[in-house]
Design a protein around this motif. Structure first.
Motif, PDB file in Angstrom:
ATOM      1  N   PRO A 206       7.387   1.365 -30.253  1.00  0.00           N
ATOM      2  CA  PRO A 206       8.499   1.036 -31.136  1.00  0.00           C
ATOM      3  C   PRO A 206       7.961   0.507 -32.469  1.00  0.00           C
ATOM      4  O   PRO A 206       7.050  -0.307 -32.495  1.00  0.00           O
ATOM      5  CB  PRO A 206       9.265  -0.047 -30.372  1.00  0.00           C
ATOM      6  N   PHE A 209       6.189   5.439 -36.820  1.00  0.00           N
ATOM      7  CA  PHE A 209       6.757   6.772 -37.050  1.00  0.00           C
ATOM      8  C   PHE A 209       5.851   7.648 -37.905  1.00  0.00           C
ATOM      9  O   PHE A 209       6.299   8.552 -38.587  1.00  0.00           O
ATOM     10  CB  PHE A 209       8.171   6.672 -37.655  1.00  0.00           C
ATOM     11  N   ARG A 212       5.654  11.282 -36.474  1.00  0.00           N
ATOM     12  CA  ARG A 212       6.892  11.972 -36.792  1.00  0.00           C
ATOM     13  C   ARG A 212       6.865  12.464 -38.236  1.00  0.00           C
ATOM     14  O   ARG A 212       7.175  13.617 -38.526  1.00  0.00           O
ATOM     15  CB  ARG A 212       8.041  10.987 -36.607  1.00  0.00           C
ATOM     16  N   PHE A 451      10.739  -9.803 -25.777  1.00  0.00           N
ATOM     17  CA  PHE A 451      11.230  -8.480 -26.164  1.00  0.00           C
ATOM     18  C   PHE A 451      10.243  -7.386 -25.711  1.00  0.00           C
ATOM     19  O   PHE A 451      10.629  -6.384 -25.117  1.00  0.00           O
ATOM     20  CB  PHE A 451      11.407  -8.450 -27.692  1.00  0.00           C
TER      21      PHE A 451
ATOM     22  N   LEU B  98      16.678  -0.215 -30.214  1.00  0.00           N
ATOM     23  CA  LEU B  98      16.105  -1.531 -29.962  1.00  0.00           C
ATOM     24  C   LEU B  98      14.602  -1.523 -30.208  1.00  0.00           C
ATOM     25  O   LEU B  98      13.846  -2.260 -29.576  1.00  0.00           O
ATOM     26  CB  LEU B  98      16.411  -1.996 -28.535  1.00  0.00           C
ATOM     27  N   GLY B  99      14.159  -0.666 -31.112  1.00  0.00           N
ATOM     28  CA  GLY B  99      12.746  -0.688 -31.501  1.00  0.00           C
ATOM     29  C   GLY B  99      12.442  -1.995 -32.198  1.00  0.00           C
ATOM     30  O   GLY B  99      13.357  -2.710 -32.619  1.00  0.00           O
ATOM     31  N   THR B 100      11.162  -2.324 -32.334  1.00  0.00           N
ATOM     32  CA  THR B 100      10.811  -3.641 -32.870  1.00  0.00           C
ATOM     33  C   THR B 100      11.361  -3.865 -34.273  1.00  0.00           C
ATOM     34  O   THR B 100      11.883  -4.932 -34.591  1.00  0.00           O
ATOM     35  CB  THR B 100       9.285  -3.808 -32.904  1.00  0.00           C
ATOM     36  N   ALA B 101      11.241  -2.839 -35.127  1.00  0.00           N
ATOM     37  CA  ALA B 101      11.697  -3.006 -36.502  1.00  0.00           C
ATOM     38  C   ALA B 101      13.197  -3.263 -36.527  1.00  0.00           C
ATOM     39  O   ALA B 101      13.685  -4.122 -37.260  1.00  0.00           O
ATOM     40  CB  ALA B 101      11.353  -1.769 -37.326  1.00  0.00           C
ATOM     41  N   ARG B 137      14.690   3.135 -27.313  1.00  0.00           N
ATOM     42  CA  ARG B 137      13.484   2.344 -27.435  1.00  0.00           C
ATOM     43  C   ARG B 137      12.829   2.436 -28.801  1.00  0.00           C
ATOM     44  O   ARG B 137      11.988   1.671 -29.154  1.00  0.00           O
ATOM     45  CB  ARG B 137      12.486   2.731 -26.339  1.00  0.00           C
ATOM     46  N   CYS B 138      13.116   3.408 -29.572  1.00  0.00           N
ATOM     47  CA  CYS B 138      12.670   3.533 -30.960  1.00  0.00           C
ATOM     48  C   CYS B 138      12.982   4.955 -31.369  1.00  0.00           C
ATOM     49  O   CYS B 138      12.580   5.908 -30.726  1.00  0.00           O
ATOM     50  CB  CYS B 138      11.177   3.286 -31.163  1.00  0.00           C
ATOM     51  N   LEU B 139      13.747   5.067 -32.433  1.00  0.00           N
ATOM     52  CA  LEU B 139      14.131   6.393 -32.896  1.00  0.00           C
ATOM     53  C   LEU B 139      13.152   6.894 -33.938  1.00  0.00           C
ATOM     54  O   LEU B 139      13.233   8.031 -34.393  1.00  0.00           O
ATOM     55  CB  LEU B 139      15.527   6.345 -33.520  1.00  0.00           C
ATOM     56  N   GLY B 140      12.235   6.038 -34.349  1.00  0.00           N
ATOM     57  CA  GLY B 140      11.303   6.429 -35.410  1.00  0.00           C
ATOM     58  C   GLY B 140      11.982   6.428 -36.768  1.00  0.00           C
ATOM     59  O   GLY B 140      11.481   6.992 -37.719  1.00  0.00           O
ATOM     60  N   ALA B 141      13.125   5.777 -36.870  1.00  0.00           N
ATOM     61  CA  ALA B 141      13.806   5.676 -38.162  1.00  0.00           C
ATOM     62  C   ALA B 141      13.666   4.250 -38.667  1.00  0.00           C
ATOM     63  O   ALA B 141      14.589   3.682 -39.233  1.00  0.00           O
ATOM     64  CB  ALA B 141      15.268   6.082 -38.027  1.00  0.00           C
ATOM     65  N   CYS B 142      12.489   3.658 -38.452  1.00  0.00           N
ATOM     66  CA  CYS B 142      12.261   2.231 -38.706  1.00  0.00           C
ATOM     67  C   CYS B 142      12.451   1.865 -40.170  1.00  0.00           C
ATOM     68  O   CYS B 142      12.716   0.714 -40.496  1.00  0.00           O
ATOM     69  CB  CYS B 142      10.872   1.839 -38.250  1.00  0.00           C
ATOM     70  N   GLY B 143      12.284   2.841 -41.074  1.00  0.00           N
ATOM     71  CA  GLY B 143      12.416   2.566 -42.503  1.00  0.00           C
ATOM     72  C   GLY B 143      13.827   2.154 -42.890  1.00  0.00           C
ATOM     73  O   GLY B 143      14.030   1.535 -43.924  1.00  0.00           O
ATOM     74  N   ILE B 144      14.798   2.536 -42.063  1.00  0.00           N
ATOM     75  CA  ILE B 144      16.187   2.224 -42.407  1.00  0.00           C
ATOM     76  C   ILE B 144      16.795   1.314 -41.340  1.00  0.00           C
ATOM     77  O   ILE B 144      17.990   1.307 -41.111  1.00  0.00           O
ATOM     78  CB  ILE B 144      17.022   3.511 -42.555  1.00  0.00           C
ATOM     79  N   VAL B 154      22.309   9.847 -36.820  1.00  0.00           N
ATOM     80  CA  VAL B 154      21.573   8.600 -37.030  1.00  0.00           C
ATOM     81  C   VAL B 154      22.054   7.927 -38.317  1.00  0.00           C
ATOM     82  O   VAL B 154      22.075   8.552 -39.370  1.00  0.00           O
ATOM     83  CB  VAL B 154      20.061   8.868 -37.147  1.00  0.00           C
TER      84      VAL B 154
END
Lengths: 535, 174
Positions: A206, A209, A212, A451, B98-101, B137-144, B154
């Motif tokens: 998590p 990216f 990706r 967490f 619910l990813g960390t970012a 667990r994380c969508l890899g869209a952490c920048g937003i 998304v």
């Protein structure tokens, strides 16, 4: 396909781009798409057509332009202008400005390209990202694509290739940091006809990216790197194991593979050499443990993704028992420049034990969220405070988390540490695949530890007891602490259990699961103490 | 195969009618394309879930039979991976990342708000079968971050209020 044809495509594509007076590159990587890039690019296309400007202005959909938090992003050539937070209704003003008419009020905000966020970056892996259309093989070829594959196949022996990679000092970018050249040489040495190459594009961490972004921005770069790796180790069949959560990356990869096949850059007798090569895509189904190589192999075989003890390592006995090379997306993306510029060139960047550059996903409580690529050895302070612009609203950095659930937190007073595999390990964290999450003064470190433990207990595959039961117990102890029901004995138990889970688990997931707890205990122990029951 | 189609799902009952269920064709084509290889099981389950919305025990049996795999193996795989669901989902789905970012930017508050509003826990569907609430667990869209997926779309920089608004719109549609 031969060299002449390749060069011809390169020249005609370059000429085609140069013919246009202006080129509008619109980011359509996942981040910007979620912010509404689709409507922007659609409007751009309609407006250009409507104003009869198709001969003069070219609108291209490109990969990641880095500053994800300010999307949708549009970059304009040759003006060197980057617009941020572009709204579909601002498209007319943008096109007007390209025609020399200034309509300043309606223009989106320009990004300062001299800001450290851009100025300190040194793109190697991301050199084409945001510059080319990821869905066009011609665009990739126009940047010299597939020339290195040809060079390798016709002018180098497999051994030469491996030696060049060894010389570069490249270490695995998936997290472990194992020397790539050594891994390749091990697989190459193994006897047997059938060998496999696997690209690990699972990226379950998590907060990360990078993979990706690379796949969405420059998929051919990864394919070319994999083909070179396959030639070096003597494999002709490979798999890309990719997360189902990344539909756009999957789509672009599928397209890239089809294009490469059509051009004869994949298939049999590539560049009229005896080398045959094919790539299949395997879509994961949401299991963090599948990032672990033996679990990943089980999943490629269509089974539950449970790991098995090593040795034997996949290099000796991997997919269906055959020697298998597994590298991460970013590792493969580094291969083409290493072959093109030489291993010595690559080794001249970075530090003594960590060569080259690293792509980081910089997120969390930081002003500039996005993707950065910096030379190894850059200090964390420089990344967070200068490139990232620090914590918004005059906040202060409390900690920086790296390496996801397998990593740990670096406290503020150690921010001057350079980013290297070994220096991070000394701090009790790891580079990981490159997620970097900034946490501000309001973050409770015990809650962060819980967490991650919640994540690990849920993601544990259940095969070995220390991980399956241990993570649950750790989670419960942390909950007890947070609810102020714990005493000193519980804290001692917590520490002892961390050590036990770490020492006795079967695979990387369990072995590293306690890391976030251990590292927060090391640097933020007082937070644990204040939570203890007062009695 | 049409006798075992999923008439359990009332809204599909009429659509199925007496004609053969086309959705089984999707599975058949996928299996054929993969040469009925047992290692393609995960791909086939993906396609199956796409066609049916979830993996019914009946369908798992069908796949197991066609691939000549023990049902235990197919069931084992289907339950191991998070993305496979053995229960039908609601008309709408809402996935909170619910990813960390996302977490450090408050996605746990978004999830808590939605859980309270809908009266269900993450992973459940409302009793009227309208909304499924899930977490990722994380969508890899952490920048937003924080990101929430509403019906496959998304969206970034969400707040509890924002997310609640979308849910309210869904509820009013009814």
């Amino acid at each position: 396909m031969d060299l002449e044809e390749l060069l011809e495509i390169k020249e005609t594509t370059q000429a085609k781009h140069q013919k246009k007076r202006k080129r509008v590159r619109c980011c359509t990587a996942a981040g910007c798409l979620s912010s509404g890039a689709k409507a922007v690019i659609d409007n751009l296309n309609t407006e250009v057509k409507h104003q009869n400007l198709t001969e003069e202005i070219e609108v291209t959909s490109v990969g990641c332009l880095r500053l994800c938090s300010q999307g949708p992003l549009i970059e304009i050539d040759p003006d060197d202008t980057l617009y941020q937070q572009v709204k579909p209704e601002q498209v007319v003003a943008i096109i007007d400005s390209l025609n020399g008419q200034q309509n300043r009020e309606n223009l989106p905000q320009k990004t300062d390209l001299t800001h450290p966020f851009f100025a300190y970056q040194q793109p190697i892996v991301l050199e084409n990202s945001g510059k080319i259309d990821p869905e066009s093989i011609d665009d990739y070829i126009s940047k010299g694509g597939y020339q290195q594959l040809r060079h390798v196949l016709l002018e180098m022996t497999p051994n030469d290739v491996t030696q060049e990679v060894t010389k570069s000092g490249l270490r695995g970018r998936g997290g472990g940091g194992y020397p790539t050249g050594v891994k390749w040489a091990t697989v190459a040495k193994m006897p047997g006809q059938q060998k496999y190459v696997i690209c690990n594009a699972d990226e379950g961490d998590p907060g990360a990216f990078m993979d990706r972004a690379v796949l969405e921005s420059d998929p051919h770069r990864v394919l070319e790197g994999m083909a070179i790796a396959a030639y070096a180790v003597g494999a002709n069949h490979s798999y890309i194991y990719i997360r189902a959560e990344y539909p756009l990356a999957i789509k672009r990869l599928e397209k890239a593979i089809q294009q490469a096949k059509r051009y004869g850059l994949m298939g049999s007798q590539i560049f009229e050499s005896p080398f045959d090569f094919k790539i299949d895509i395997r879509v994961g189904a949401g299991a963090f443990v599948c990032g672990e190589e033996t679990a990943l192999i089980a999943s490629v075989e269509g089974k539950r993704g449970t790991p098995r003890p090593r040795p034997p390592y996949p290099a000796e006995s991997g997919l269906w028992g055959d020697p298998t090379l597994i590298n991460n997306v970013e590792t493969y993306a580094n291969i083409v420049p290493i072959i093109r510029e030489g291993g010595d060139w690559y080794a001249s960047i970075g530090t003594e034990n960590s060569k080259g550059t690293k792509v980081f996903a910089l997120t969390g409580n930081v002003e500039n969220n996005g993707l950065i690529e910096v030379p190894m050895g850059t200090s964390i302070r420089k990344i967070v405070e200068e490139i990232g612009g620090g914590v918004p609203n005059q906040g202060t950095v409390k900690a920086v988390q790296t390496g996801g659930p397998s990593g740990g937190c670096i406290p503020a007073h150690l921010l001057d540490t350079p980013v290297e595999y070994d220096s991070l390990q000394k701090l009790g964290t790891i580079m990981g695949s490159g997620g970097m999450i900034v946490m501000d003064q309001d973050t409770s470190m015990v809650e962060i530890a819980r967490f991650y433990m919640d994540f690990c207990q849920e993601e544990s595959c259940g095969k070995c007891v220390p991980c399956r039961a241990g993570t649950v117990q750790l989670y419960d102890l942390l909950t007890k602490l947070i609810e102020r029901k714990a005493n000193q004995q519980d804290l001692d138990k917590l520490e002892a259990l961390c050590q036990m889970v770490k020492d006795t688990s079967l695979c990387g997931l369990g072995m590293t699961a306690p890391n976030p707890v251990l590292s927060t205990l090391q640097y933020f122990r007082e937070e644990y103490i204040t939570l203890l029951q007062s009695t | 195969m049409e006798t075992r189609t999923l008439n359990k799902k009332p809204q599909n009952h009429q659509k199925i009618d007496k004609r053969p269920d086309k959705r089984f064709k999707v599975i058949d084509i996928t299996m054929k394309r993969n040469h009925y290889r047992q290692d393609a099981l995960i791909e086939i389950l993906h396609k199956t879930q796409e066609a049916f919305g979830y993996l019914e025990p009946d369908i798992l049996e069908y796949v197991a039979h066609a691939l000549k795999l023990p049902l235990s193996r197919v069931y084992g795989v289907a339950t191991f991976y998070h993305l496979f669901s053995l229960k039908p989902s609601g008309e709408h789905t809402c996935i909170v990342c619910l990813g960390t970012a996302c977490y450090v930017k408050g996605s746990d508050r978004i999830l808590a708000t939605l859980q309270q509003e809908l009266g269900i826990q993450s992973g459940e569907t409302t009793s009227d079968n309208q909304i499924s609430l899930l977490s990722a667990r994380c969508l890899g869209a952490c920048g937003i971050a924080p990101a929430v997926v509403f019906d496959g779309e998304v969206t970034g920089k969400q707040t509890p209020e924002n997310a609640l608004k979308t849910i309210k719109i869904w509820q009013e549609e009814e």
